[in-house]
Design an enzyme around this catalytic site. Structure first.
Site, short mmCIF file in Angstrom:
data_model
loop_
_atom_site.label_atom_id
_atom_site.label_comp_id
_atom_site.label_asym_id
_atom_site.label_seq_id
_atom_site.Cartn_x
_atom_site.Cartn_y
_atom_site.Cartn_z
CB SER A 136 -0.88 0.03 1.25
OG SER A 136 -1.54 1.26 1.38
CE1 TYR A 149 -4.59 -1.59 4.45
CE2 TYR A 149 -3.56 0.53 4.04
CZ TYR A 149 -4.05 -0.68 3.57
OH TYR A 149 -4.01 -0.96 2.22
#
Length: 244
Positions: A136, A149
């Site tokens: 990501s 996250y």
């Protein structure tokens, strides 16, 4: 026929990537918890193999990998994609169980699948294969309120680097794709949270999820002598450079 196993294949980037691989003529193993969505995706695709299961269930994943390799003959690529964002907020507002849930899926689940893929690729003949981890932009620069996250995705970068190093003697390549704001359920949810906090807020720039899926297929299609170590593909105007 080349083979690829995709986790988190029932929606979002996983589903879009599965469609691209099927269109390119690959044998595609579809892994996710929601079997009904996998069966719908596999309709009229004779090269699709539905393999329902939770990536955090190590015993089930062992069955999934063995079943797919048994049908496909070998495992050429794993797209280690399944993951979730989790609860957003500053760290003192994140419940420990919510943090642990994200770690369980995003780190432990990806470790389980990478471990199984590595084992099959090491033992098969000819030896080797490719593991593509879904990182990501948060693996490099966080967005606000993303402590769980971001922590998990930094860990995946470490996993990618280690697999690349440890895979060299066995012709196992590993790369990571860092995707920013593809139009998926996760990004739509993030935009909904932004609007809930401020109805006048400007929504995040996004890109078609197909652009991300095509990038994964490109990485997977490299010859054994070449590897895309890290790829960043993102909506052009999203605040990545300079954010965090």
């Amino acid at each position: 026929m080349k083979s690829v196993l995709i986790t988190g294949a029932s929606s979002g980037i996983g589903e879009a990537t599965a469609r691209e691989f099927l269109a390119a003529g690959w044998r595609v193993g579809l892994v996710a918890r929601r079997a009904e969505k996998l069966h719908k995706l596999a309709e009229s695709h004779e090269n699709a193999v539905v393999l329902a299961g939770d990536v955090t269930d190590a015993a089930r994943m062992e069955e999934v990998f063995s079943e797919f390799v048994g049908q496909a003959g070998r495992l050429d690529v794993l797209f280690n994609n399944a993951g979730l964002f989790g609860v957003a907020g500053p760290i003192d507002e994140i419940a420990l169980e919510d943090f642990e849930h994200v770690m369980n899926v995003n780190i432990r689940g990806m470790f389980i699948c990478a471990r199984l893929a590595f084992g099959h690729m090491r033992k098969q003949s000819p030896q080797g294969g490719r593991i593509i981890n879904n990182g990501s932009l948060s693996a490099h620069n966080p967005r606000p309120g993303s402590v769980s996250y971001t922590t998990s995705k930094h860990a995946i970068t470490g996993l990618t680097r280690t697999l690349s190093l440890d895979g060299r003697p066995f012709d196992i390549a590993c790369g990571q794709i860092d995707i920013g704001n593809a139009r998926t359920e996760m990004v739509e949810d993030l935009n909904a949270r932004i609007l809930a906090a401020d109805p006048s807020a400007e929504l995040m720039p996004t890109m078609n999820v197909k652009n991300a899926a095509e990038s994964v297929v490109h990485m997977a299609s490299m010859p054994p002598s070449a590897n895309v170590q890290f790829m960043t593909v993102m909506a052009t105007k999203m605040p990545y450079i300079g954010r965090g």
